[in-house]
Design a protein around this motif. Structure first.
Motif, PDB file in Angstrom:
ATOM      1  N   ALA A  20       0.842  -1.201   0.000  1.00  0.00           N
ATOM      2  CA  ALA A  20       0.000   0.000   0.000  1.00  0.00           C
ATOM      3  C   ALA A  20       0.875   1.248   0.000  1.00  0.00           C
ATOM      4  O   ALA A  20       0.590   2.229  -0.705  1.00  0.00           O
ATOM      5  N   PHE A  74       0.595   4.391  -2.759  1.00  0.00           N
ATOM      6  CA  PHE A  74       0.302   5.781  -2.427  1.00  0.00           C
ATOM      7  C   PHE A  74       1.556   6.639  -2.492  1.00  0.00           C
ATOM      8  O   PHE A  74       1.494   7.815  -2.842  1.00  0.00           O
ATOM      9  N   PHE A 130       2.720  10.498  -4.497  1.00  0.00           N
ATOM     10  CA  PHE A 130       3.520  11.568  -3.892  1.00  0.00           C
ATOM     11  C   PHE A 130       4.751  11.860  -4.748  1.00  0.00           C
ATOM     12  O   PHE A 130       5.105  13.004  -4.982  1.00  0.00           O
ATOM     13  N   LEU A 174      -4.449   9.465 -10.313  1.00  0.00           N
ATOM     14  CA  LEU A 174      -5.114   9.362  -9.012  1.00  0.00           C
ATOM     15  C   LEU A 174      -6.624   9.224  -9.193  1.00  0.00           C
ATOM     16  O   LEU A 174      -7.264   8.442  -8.496  1.00  0.00           O
ATOM     17  N   PHE A 216      -7.259   5.755 -10.212  1.00  0.00           N
ATOM     18  CA  PHE A 216      -7.026   4.826  -9.097  1.00  0.00           C
ATOM     19  C   PHE A 216      -8.176   4.830  -8.096  1.00  0.00           C
ATOM     20  O   PHE A 216      -8.608   3.795  -7.624  1.00  0.00           O
ATOM     21  N   SER A 217      -8.675   6.035  -7.780  1.00  0.00           N
ATOM     22  CA  SER A 217      -9.664   6.109  -6.707  1.00  0.00           C
ATOM     23  C   SER A 217     -11.098   6.135  -7.239  1.00  0.00           C
ATOM     24  O   SER A 217     -12.007   6.548  -6.531  1.00  0.00           O
ATOM     25  N   MET A 251      -9.779  16.576  -4.598  1.00  0.00           N
ATOM     26  CA  MET A 251      -8.863  15.444  -4.630  1.00  0.00           C
ATOM     27  C   MET A 251      -7.393  15.816  -4.425  1.00  0.00           C
ATOM     28  O   MET A 251      -6.622  15.008  -3.942  1.00  0.00           O
ATOM     29  N   GLY A 252      -6.983  17.034  -4.796  1.00  0.00           N
ATOM     30  CA  GLY A 252      -5.560  17.351  -4.703  1.00  0.00           C
ATOM     31  C   GLY A 252      -5.141  17.979  -3.388  1.00  0.00           C
ATOM     32  O   GLY A 252      -3.965  18.215  -3.157  1.00  0.00           O
ATOM     33  N   GLU A 253      -6.146  18.252  -2.537  1.00  0.00           N
ATOM     34  CA  GLU A 253      -5.914  19.071  -1.346  1.00  0.00           C
ATOM     35  C   GLU A 253      -4.647  18.722  -0.554  1.00  0.00           C
ATOM     36  O   GLU A 253      -3.843  19.577  -0.251  1.00  0.00           O
ATOM     37  N   GLU A 254      -4.479  17.430  -0.236  1.00  0.00           N
ATOM     38  CA  GLU A 254      -3.370  17.113   0.662  1.00  0.00           C
ATOM     39  C   GLU A 254      -2.033  17.035  -0.066  1.00  0.00           C
ATOM     40  O   GLU A 254      -1.010  16.796   0.547  1.00  0.00           O
ATOM     41  N   TYR A 255      -2.042  17.235  -1.376  1.00  0.00           N
ATOM     42  CA  TYR A 255      -0.787  17.131  -2.117  1.00  0.00           C
ATOM     43  C   TYR A 255       0.027  18.415  -2.107  1.00  0.00           C
ATOM     44  O   TYR A 255       1.153  18.442  -2.565  1.00  0.00           O
ATOM     45  N   PHE A 271       3.840   8.009   4.376  1.00  0.00           N
ATOM     46  CA  PHE A 271       2.692   7.111   4.410  1.00  0.00           C
ATOM     47  C   PHE A 271       2.799   6.142   5.580  1.00  0.00           C
ATOM     48  O   PHE A 271       1.841   5.937   6.331  1.00  0.00           O
TER      49      PHE A 271
END
Lengths: 315, 339
Positions: free
Chosen positions: A41, A45, A49, A229, A232-233, A240-244, A277
């Motif tokens: 996993a 993920f 990144f 992404l 994938f999801s 969707m991109g917020e945490e990137y 991760f």
């Protein structure tokens, strides 16, 4: 012996040590249960990144003040428009990919135009352009989640001998990034600009051309990441991109690339992506509360960065 | 036809036993929506419902204007400035979905002092002079566990997906879930992750923790927006899919429908309809109309079960959230229920 010592002077080694340490801690806690699945996993993920961090690394290496804050908006715009255009049809997969890459390149070109022609500092330029791109995504899609074509979805979740296919491809991409950074005129130019832009200019480095190429490449990679992404999801979403945004910068810095520019390395990106991760997974597994988890994440990241910059920097 | 509708409304107001001055209509009143965020499908649906319902109300002459304003950055200072602008622009009422429960209190107080009616909903404000249309999030969390308790009489292990750490809604829903678990006494929460109400974040968090969890997870309790991601993570890990409580999103409902058709999969789905903005609109209209409205009101949940899944799915826009728009009568029912 000197070889062993030499490797500890590499700025990227600490991210890898951190990744292995948290993985071992998780595996010990669960008594080995699921240790390989967690690793699998992490590779999946981590791959996402690494795609965005690779572009961000080149941008940050250009020197103080250079950073691309439009990555999340670019991912969202590319992902949503590509999914909507493909509309689940397998025949449109290459078209969708081209659209995502073209949107990325366009975003990069606009960012660079703002920086160069209007002379806006990169942080402000990419932040303000990200509002425009995010609004464009909202206007175009209104929260639509269109499922990706099935073969594309299968492709992004496929595994070869337990290793996610997407991780293998991103490893190849990372090797290409490494060659680009260390073995080409372009890559050496980026590093030279980051160390001293004036000296680089006097030495004949085509400063503006390289800066333009870097911003365009960074946004194109963000577009690619948005495309993969959302496949994938199971569809693209507006958030969707917020945490990137922070992750892309954190991965670069934890990986041992100098945040002040001029020094970069690619192996650290993978180490840092896996580390981030696995760190969250470890704290989740321990059952740590959200507050403890955020504090520990902060402390451990500071620790790794301090360790990585402890030795003298070498190019 | 329009006259009949208006007449109907007036009669309804009169019948519901509120002030007779209700006939002193609100046709010259202007209502503004101050909204702190628009970057997800729920908020998009919320704004869409507002536009639709208030558009009709303006056309019918119920109110003079009902304009929506959204801040760019979901920040307290920005929204406070926005509310101050709305006061200066002379709106009679401001309907607020607030970025913070306390942060806007200063601006809200200024509005009240200027004689503006302030109605907060979803993201409520604590300033006493404002009205609050709150969601009983704790009950929502508890309802999930009670449903699972009915369905899985044996009990077993649960996985909890939480929202955004540090946000009041997340604490409330989670508290309700834990209360439900304690009361029913047959479940154990073996893992808890933060999914930030986002599908991709949940997928990642669940994929990370899943390998370390026991094989016999019977249920997943969620907060909405995270059910589909959890399902994807279970599928990728090659595990049996437990009962995942859904949160009314289109992707969640359509996944549920696929599973239902394929294998008779059963679950339930609960969330707040984005159309709650229209409930807030009618409440504001009622206050302007002179109705006696208690300061604290509660929003009904929108719950979807096995038998009404198809209807709700058909009414949900692709990529959106299951929605209902409220009418003046609904608002009056909520008001009389609270007083």
């Amino acid at each position: 012996m000197t070889g062993v010592l030499h490797i500890f002077r590499q700025p990227w080694i600490w991210a890898w040590i951190g990744a292995v340490a948290v993985w071992l801690a998780t595996a010990t806690f669960t008594q080995g249960r699921g240790a390989t699945e967690v690793l699998s996993a992490a590779m999946t993920f981590g791959a996402f990144f690494v795609i965005v961090a690779l572009g961000q690394m080149f941008v940050i290496t250009l020197g103080p003040g250079n950073v691309d804050l439009s990555i999340p908006a670019c991912m969202t715009l590319a992902g949503t428009v590509a999914m909507k255009t493909m509309d689940g049809s397998a025949g449109m997969i290459p078209v969708g990919l081209l659209i995502a890459l073209a949107i990325g390149a366009g975003v990069g070109a606009i960012n660079y135009a703002l920086i160069r022609m209007l002379r806006i500092p990169p942080i402000i330029a990419t932040l303000s352009s990200s509002f425009i791109f995010q609004s464009a995504a909202i206007w175009w899609n209104r929260g639509l989640r269109v499922k990706p074509p099935e073969p594309l979805g299968d492709f992004t979740t496929a595994k070869i001998a337990g290793v996610p296919l997407i991780a293998l491809l991103v490893m190849i991409l990372a090797v290409a990034g490494h060659v680009l950074l260390t073995r080409t005129m372009y890559g050496r130019g980026v590093v030279a600009i980051g160390q001293n832009i004036r000296a680089a200019h006097l030495a004949g480095v085509k400063v503006e051309r390289i800066r333009a190429a870097t911003y365009i490449m960074c946004a194109t990679l963000a577009g690619l990441c948005g495309y993969l992404l959302s496949a994938f999801s199971g569809g693209a979403a507006l958030n969707m991109g917020e945490e990137y945004l922070l992750s892309s910068i954190a991965v670069v810095v934890i990986g041992g690339t100098s945040v002040a520019g001029g020094f970069a390395n690619v192996p650290g990106l993978w180490g840092a992506a896996l580390f981030l991760f696995l760190l969250v997974t470890m704290l989740n597994t321990f059952g740590a509360g959200a507050g403890v988890r955020l504090v520990l994440t902060g402390l451990i990241i500071i620790g790794v960065i301090v360790a990585a910059s402890g030795g003298k920097r070498r190019t | 036809m329009k006259t009949i509708t208006t007449l109907g409304m007036v009669t309804a107001v009169a019948l519901s036993g509120m002030t007779v001055s209700a006939i002193a209509d609100t046709s010259d009143k202007r209502i503004a929506l101050s909204n702190n965020y628009a970057g997800n499908s729920w908020r998009q649906a919320m704004l869409g419902s507002w536009e639709k319902v208030t558009g009709e109300a303006v056309e019918n002459g119920t109110v003079a204007a009902a304009d929506a304003f959204t801040t760019a950055e979901n920040q307290v200072t920005e929204q406070a400035a926005q509310i101050q602008n709305l006061i200066l622009q002379g709106y009679d009422a401001i309907v607020v979905n607030a970025a913070s429960p306390e942060g806007l209190n200063g601006a809200v107080k200024e509005a009240c002092d200027a004689g503006v009616v302030v109605v907060s909903f979803d993201g409520i404000v604590t300033e006493p002079c404002a009205w609050r249309i709150a969601v009983d999030f704790k009950q929502m969390g508890k309802d999930e566990v009670l449903y699972l308790s009915d369905k899985l009489s044996e009990g077993g292990n649960l996985l909890e997906i939480r929202g955004l750490a540090g946000v009041f809604v997340d604490d409330e829903i989670s508290a309700g879930i834990h209360e439900g678990v304690a009361e029913t006494g047959k479940f154990e929460i073996v893992g808890s992750v933060h999914g930030n109400w986002a599908q991709d974040v949940s997928q990642k968090a669940v994929a990370g923790i899943l390998p370390s969890l026991p094989d016999d997870i019977v249920g997943v309790v969620t907060q909405g927006g995270d059910g589909y991601g959890a399902a994807q993570a279970f599928k990728a890990a090659g595990r049996d899919i437990p009962v995942i409580v859904m949160g009314n999103r289109h992707d969640e409902l359509s996944w549920w429908k696929e599973q239902k058709d394929a294998s008779g999969y059963e679950t339930m789905s609960v969330s707040i309809a984005p159309g709650v903005s229209t409930l807030a609109f009618w409440v504001a209209q009622q206050i302007l109309d002179g109705a006696d409205v208690p300061k604290d009101l509660t929003v009904p949940f929108l719950r979807i079960d096995q038998d009404n899944l198809e209807d709700n799915l058909a009414n949900t826009e692709e990529g959106g959230v299951a929605n209902v728009e409220y009418t003046l009568e609904d608002a009056q029912a909520v008001i009389s229920g609270a007083s």
